[in-house]
Design a protein around this motif. Structure first.
Motif, PDB file in Angstrom:
ATOM      1  N   HIS A  34       0.811  -1.217   0.000  1.00 28.97           N
ATOM      2  CA  HIS A  34       0.000   0.000   0.000  1.00 28.97           C
ATOM      3  C   HIS A  34       0.849   1.274   0.000  1.00 28.97           C
ATOM      4  O   HIS A  34       0.559   2.208  -0.762  1.00 28.97           O
ATOM      5  N   LEU A  35       1.875   1.332   0.834  1.00 25.05           N
ATOM      6  CA  LEU A  35       2.711   2.532   0.838  1.00 25.05           C
ATOM      7  C   LEU A  35       3.512   2.637  -0.461  1.00 25.05           C
ATOM      8  O   LEU A  35       3.486   3.671  -1.141  1.00 25.05           O
ATOM      9  N   VAL A  36       4.197   1.563  -0.818  1.00 22.58           N
ATOM     10  CA  VAL A  36       5.008   1.590  -2.037  1.00 22.58           C
ATOM     11  C   VAL A  36       4.127   1.713  -3.276  1.00 22.58           C
ATOM     12  O   VAL A  36       4.389   2.523  -4.170  1.00 22.58           O
ATOM     13  N   GLY A  37       3.050   0.923  -3.331  1.00 20.46           N
ATOM     14  CA  GLY A  37       2.158   0.998  -4.480  1.00 20.46           C
ATOM     15  C   GLY A  37       1.497   2.355  -4.604  1.00 20.46           C
ATOM     16  O   GLY A  37       1.318   2.878  -5.717  1.00 20.46           O
ATOM     17  N   GLY A  38       1.120   2.952  -3.480  1.00 21.61           N
ATOM     18  CA  GLY A  38       0.518   4.283  -3.505  1.00 21.61           C
ATOM     19  C   GLY A  38       1.483   5.337  -4.005  1.00 21.61           C
ATOM     20  O   GLY A  38       1.111   6.237  -4.774  1.00 21.61           O
ATOM     21  N   ILE A  39       2.749   5.245  -3.584  1.00 26.57           N
ATOM     22  CA  ILE A  39       3.764   6.189  -4.055  1.00 26.57           C
ATOM     23  C   ILE A  39       3.992   6.022  -5.553  1.00 26.57           C
ATOM     24  O   ILE A  39       4.071   7.006  -6.307  1.00 26.57           O
ATOM     25  N   ILE A  40       4.081   4.774  -6.009  1.00 26.22           N
ATOM     26  CA  ILE A  40       4.300   4.524  -7.436  1.00 26.22           C
ATOM     27  C   ILE A  40       3.176   5.134  -8.264  1.00 26.22           C
ATOM     28  O   ILE A  40       3.411   5.854  -9.237  1.00 26.22           O
ATOM     29  N   GLY A  41       1.932   4.840  -7.892  1.00 26.06           N
ATOM     30  CA  GLY A  41       0.799   5.348  -8.663  1.00 26.06           C
ATOM     31  C   GLY A  41       0.701   6.856  -8.646  1.00 26.06           C
ATOM     32  O   GLY A  41       0.366   7.480  -9.664  1.00 26.06           O
ATOM     33  N   THR A  42       1.021   7.459  -7.507  1.00 26.46           N
ATOM     34  CA  THR A  42       0.936   8.914  -7.384  1.00 26.46           C
ATOM     35  C   THR A  42       2.013   9.609  -8.200  1.00 26.46           C
ATOM     36  O   THR A  42       1.752  10.585  -8.913  1.00 26.46           O
ATOM     37  N   LEU A  43       3.253   9.119  -8.122  1.00 20.50           N
ATOM     38  CA  LEU A  43       4.351   9.746  -8.859  1.00 20.50           C
ATOM     39  C   LEU A  43       4.292   9.442 -10.355  1.00 20.50           C
ATOM     40  O   LEU A  43       4.722  10.263 -11.179  1.00 20.50           O
ATOM     41  N   TYR A  44       3.765   8.290 -10.709  1.00 24.43           N
ATOM     42  CA  TYR A  44       3.668   7.888 -12.122  1.00 24.43           C
ATOM     43  C   TYR A  44       2.881   8.919 -12.926  1.00 24.43           C
ATOM     44  O   TYR A  44       3.178   9.165 -14.099  1.00 24.43           O
ATOM     45  N   LEU A  45       1.908   9.528 -12.291  1.00 29.56           N
ATOM     46  CA  LEU A  45       1.124  10.567 -12.963  1.00 29.56           C
ATOM     47  C   LEU A  45       1.996  11.739 -13.403  1.00 29.56           C
ATOM     48  O   LEU A  45       1.680  12.426 -14.383  1.00 29.56           O
ATOM     49  N   GLY A  46       3.065  11.987 -12.680  1.00 23.65           N
ATOM     50  CA  GLY A  46       3.968  13.061 -13.065  1.00 23.65           C
ATOM     51  C   GLY A  46       4.623  12.836 -14.417  1.00 23.65           C
ATOM     52  O   GLY A  46       5.062  13.790 -15.070  1.00 23.65           O
ATOM     53  N   PHE A  47       4.667  11.571 -14.843  1.00 27.90           N
ATOM     54  CA  PHE A  47       5.283  11.236 -16.129  1.00 27.90           C
ATOM     55  C   PHE A  47       4.264  10.982 -17.232  1.00 27.90           C
ATOM     56  O   PHE A  47       4.520  11.281 -18.401  1.00 27.90           O
ATOM     57  N   PHE A  48       3.082  10.431 -16.873  1.00 28.47           N
ATOM     58  CA  PHE A  48       2.177   9.943 -17.909  1.00 28.47           C
ATOM     59  C   PHE A  48       0.736  10.443 -17.798  1.00 28.47           C
ATOM     60  O   PHE A  48      -0.124   9.980 -18.549  1.00 28.47           O
ATOM     61  N   ALA A  49       0.438  11.365 -16.886  1.00 31.33           N
ATOM     62  CA  ALA A  49      -0.927  11.899 -16.797  1.00 31.33           C
ATOM     63  C   ALA A  49      -1.299  12.579 -18.112  1.00 31.33           C
ATOM     64  O   ALA A  49      -0.519  13.341 -18.686  1.00 31.33           O
ATOM     65  N   ILE A  50      -2.500  12.298 -18.593  1.00 33.57           N
ATOM     66  CA  ILE A  50      -2.950  12.833 -19.872  1.00 33.57           C
ATOM     67  C   ILE A  50      -2.833  14.358 -19.886  1.00 33.57           C
ATOM     68  O   ILE A  50      -3.413  15.046 -19.046  1.00 33.57           O
ATOM     69  N   GLY A  51      -2.039  14.861 -20.822  1.00 30.31           N
ATOM     70  CA  GLY A  51      -1.933  16.302 -21.026  1.00 30.31           C
ATOM     71  C   GLY A  51      -0.930  17.029 -20.157  1.00 30.31           C
ATOM     72  O   GLY A  51      -0.439  18.095 -20.531  1.00 30.31           O
ATOM     73  N   THR A  52      -0.595  16.477 -18.977  1.00 28.34           N
ATOM     74  CA  THR A  52       0.300  17.199 -18.070  1.00 28.34           C
ATOM     75  C   THR A  52       1.534  16.399 -17.671  1.00 28.34           C
ATOM     76  O   THR A  52       2.471  16.959 -17.095  1.00 28.34           O
ATOM     77  N   GLY A  53       1.556  15.089 -17.939  1.00 27.54           N
ATOM     78  CA  GLY A  53       2.709  14.274 -17.590  1.00 27.54           C
ATOM     79  C   GLY A  53       3.929  14.637 -18.419  1.00 27.54           C
ATOM     80  O   GLY A  53       3.824  15.070 -19.570  1.00 27.54           O
TER      81      GLY A  53
END
Length: 406
Positions: free
Chosen positions: A320-339
């Motif tokens: 949960h901690l590691v997976g939550g960090i991965i999912g949250t930071l991943y958006l910084g690279f691949f979020a639609i339009g802003t990653g």
């Protein structure tokens, strides 16, 4: 609001509520047979206590109502009487109930870190105070107009993305779980392979219920948006979770020579955790990649407890901690339009990181201080002899499997 959207809101609320019994089954199957009642009772205890606290004052705290952007006034509508009698009382109460289900499961998730050795009464005290001091305010930060919700505007950057709870639920719970694991210390004989799941089918049943309920968890809030984005959310919830199963099993096969059913179930949960903040803001292909990465990394991360010497019994930190960090930071690279890699810059990653680590630090510090205070006064950990004898009979006077003896 149209009746179809309201019907989906009601359905999603029931789905997310069902996830807490899913956590109970998942965790219950992972522990020793003589700890299953205790483990499942922690989830059901959270369900009872947090529901009541949310209705009394937690919902009031989950939206900021002052200049501090910290939390709402807990006594602004004590017991939700004013909400119930307002012009939109019916839909407002449905929204409040949906929010309650998130608070419940966040607290229940923490319990996996202290399996086999925590007093039930002390757990309930911790759960109530932690929810009040941490979950209710953090929900306001992320979704209720608080400082995280307005961080992008404050810094002149894209807004923080956390659609369904990467920070508020998973990082929050995982950080608190780490704190409690440190406070309560290691189980007797703690080492790799000390215990094996006593009931693998129960683990798989719990994972299946969680995956089922997670469609309400991720897509549930779309009832407020006319279901405009529900298709993207559900396909990402399916795809990332499935890919995470594969990622976890590949690592297991390479590392241990066998892919296990418990590993597949754990991989599914890791994928669900990672896609939670990102479900509405990734193209499906990038969601598949997120799933593979989360499954593989979390499969390796669960070994941290042996390297660093903390006894996170059921890998709440590693998943949960590691997976939550991965999912949250991943958006910084691949979020639609802003990653960063899909048309944006480093701004999205910056706000995601600030939100993730602020919640992590806040939750960890409060949970550690609170857990230590309970341990030094009332006692949080059971006696060693009671741990050996079996926590179910000592704490609850019940056995999970009371078979007739001739």
């Amino acid at each position: 609001m149209d009746t179809g959207s309201i019907a989906w809101g009601l359905t999603a609320t029931a789905l997310v509520l069902f996830m807490t019994p899913g956590v109970a089954f998942f965790y219950g199957g992972l522990v020793k047979a003589k700890s299953v009642v205790s483990m499942m009772m922690m989830s059901f205890g959270a369900l009872g206590l947090i529901s009541v606290l949310w209705i009394l004052y937690g919902y009031n705290m989950s939206a900021v109502d002052g200049p501090t952007q910290f939390a709402g006034n807990p006594f602004s509508d004590f017991g939700l009487g004013a909400l119930a009698t307002g012009e939109t009382g019916s839909t407002d109460l449905l929204g409040a109930t949906y929010g309650a289900t998130f608070a419940i499961i966040t607290v229940a998730l923490i319990s996996g870190a202290v399996a086999d050795r925590a007093k039930f009464g002390s757990w309930m005290i911790f759960a109530g105070i932690w929810a009040t001091l941490v979950y209710f305010p953090v929900a306001a930060w992320v979704w209720g107009g608080g400082w995280i919700m307005s961080l992008g505007e404050t810094l002149g950057l894209p807004g923080v993305i956390d659609y369904a709870g990467g920070t508020a639920v998973h990082i929050n719970a995982g950080a608190a779980a780490l704190a409690l694991a440190l406070v309560l210390g290691k189980r007797i004989g703690f080492q790799k392979g000390i215990t094996k799941p006593h009931n693998v089918p129960l683990v798989l049943l719990g994972a299946a219920i969680l995956w089922f309920g997670w469609f309400g968890f991720n897509a549930g809030a779309e009832w407020l948006n006319g279901l405009a984005n529900v298709g993207l959310i559900v396909v990402n919830t399916l795809g990332a979770t499935a890919a995470a199963i594969l990622g976890w099993m590949i690592v297991e096969k390479i590392k241990d020579g066998k892919a296990t059913s418990v590993g597949a179930a754990s991989g599914a949960v890791a994928g669900l955790v990672a896609i939670t903040p990102a479900c509405a803001n990734l193209e499906p292909g990038w969601a598949l990649l997120l799933g593979v990465v989360a499954g593989a990394v979390c499969a390796m991360a669960i070994e941290m407890k042996f390297k660093f010497g903390f006894d996170d019994s059921l890998d709440v930190v590693g998943i949960h901690l590691v997976g939550g960090i991965i999912g949250t930071l991943y958006l910084g690279f691949f979020a639609i339009g802003t990653g960063l890699f899909v048309g944006g810059d480093l701004g999205q990653l910056a706000v995601q990181a600030i939100a993730a680590f602020a919640v992590l630090i806040y939750s960890f510090v409060i949970a550690y201080v609170l857990g230590l205070a309970i341990e030094k006064t009332l006692g949080f950990r059971i006696k060693n002899e009671d741990e050996v004898a079996g926590i179910d009979t000592v704490v609850h006077g019940e056995e999970g499997y009371a078979l007739d003896r001739v």
